[in-house]
Design an enzyme around this catalytic site. Structure first.
Site, mmCIF file in Angstrom:
data_model
loop_
_atom_site.group_PDB
_atom_site.id
_atom_site.type_symbol
_atom_site.label_atom_id
_atom_site.label_comp_id
_atom_site.label_asym_id
_atom_site.label_seq_id
_atom_site.Cartn_x
_atom_site.Cartn_y
_atom_site.Cartn_z
ATOM 1 C CG HIS A 111 35.795 34.336 41.506
ATOM 2 N ND1 HIS A 111 34.766 33.430 41.584
ATOM 3 C CD2 HIS A 111 36.918 33.661 41.874
ATOM 4 C CE1 HIS A 111 35.223 32.261 41.990
ATOM 5 N NE2 HIS A 111 36.533 32.373 42.184
ATOM 6 C CE1 TYR A 112 35.530 44.249 38.801
ATOM 7 C CE2 TYR A 112 37.099 43.728 37.058
ATOM 8 C CZ TYR A 112 36.248 44.624 37.688
ATOM 9 O OH TYR A 112 36.125 45.897 37.188
ATOM 10 C CG LEU A 113 37.960 39.602 34.320
ATOM 11 C CD1 LEU A 113 39.052 38.922 33.507
ATOM 12 C CD2 LEU A 113 37.685 41.006 33.773
ATOM 13 C CE LYS B 32 32.540 45.815 37.131
ATOM 14 N NZ LYS B 32 31.556 46.899 37.368
#
Length: 219
Positions: free
Chosen positions: A128-130, A133
């Site tokens: 989810h972070y990638l 970003k």
């Protein structure tokens, strides 16, 4: 230059504030917690208390009034939820970019991550972070009125910086000290020739200033 940094109390941001203040720039860091202000003052930066997760566009733009450059170095941080990956790592970056345009700030540098991709697959929190970003990177690069550089560091370490890096459109995976990330950001803020570029960063053999010049000339 007056430079405003979102995520002003982060590990990279505090290093960057010290470097920019030493270069005699006027530096301000945006923080959520008033008790963090003393650390920013010690680093040579003005503290601006504002929560970019809940701020209005007008409030965010006011924090950028009079700035020459904006650096987005905020992040939800380890242990945060998937929801906050979206509200901070994507949403706050988008808000800050919109605010920069509203305040007339063209130079925008965003700290991303190696592997960031809005279409990244997977259900883990890091996935989810990638995606968050990657979505933020795509938005700010496409935003009219901004001269944006995206910096994607590899695995961050607290090792002492060497001042030697590998900075390119594609570097492969590798570690990089936060010291060297901050040093690279300081150069990028002053290097509008890198606008429009997405650059990966790991430790290497090229002095930071030369690496930034090389990246700009290779574009």
């Amino acid at each position: 230059m007056r430079i405003v940094i979102a995520g002003g109390h982060g590990q990279i941001a505090l290093r960057l504030e010290r470097l920019l203040a030493a270069r005699e720039h006027e530096v301000a860091g945006i923080i959520r917690k008033p008790e963090q202000a003393a650390d920013l003052r010690e680093a040579g930066a003005e503290a601006v208390v504002l929560d970019l997760e809940t701020a209005s566009p007008e409030e965010a733009a006011a924090a950028l009034e009079g700035a020459d450059a904006a650096v987005f170095a905020a992040g939800a941080g380890p242990g945060s939820t998937t929801e906050r990956k979206d509200t901070v790592d994507r949403g706050a970056a988008v808000l800050f970019a919109d605010a920069a345009v509203r305040a007339g700030v063209r130079r925008y540098v965003i700290v991303s991550s190696l592997g960031a991709d809005p279409h990244h697959e997977g259900d883990e929190i890091f996935d989810h972070y990638l995606r968050a970003k990657g979505a933020a990177d795509a938005y700010v690069l496409a935003k009219q009125g901004l001269d944006t550089t995206v910096l994607r560091p590899g695995m961050l370490t607290n090792d002492a910086g060497t001042g030697l890096v590998n900075l390119a459109a594609s570097t492969g995976r590798g570690p990089v000290p936060r010291d060297d990330v901050a040093a690279t950001l300081a150069e990028l803020v002053e290097s509008p020739a890198t606008a429009g570029l997405t650059l990966e960063l790991i430790s290497g053999a090229v002095p930071v200033a030369d690496a930034v010049r090389n990246a700009a000339s290779a574009a």
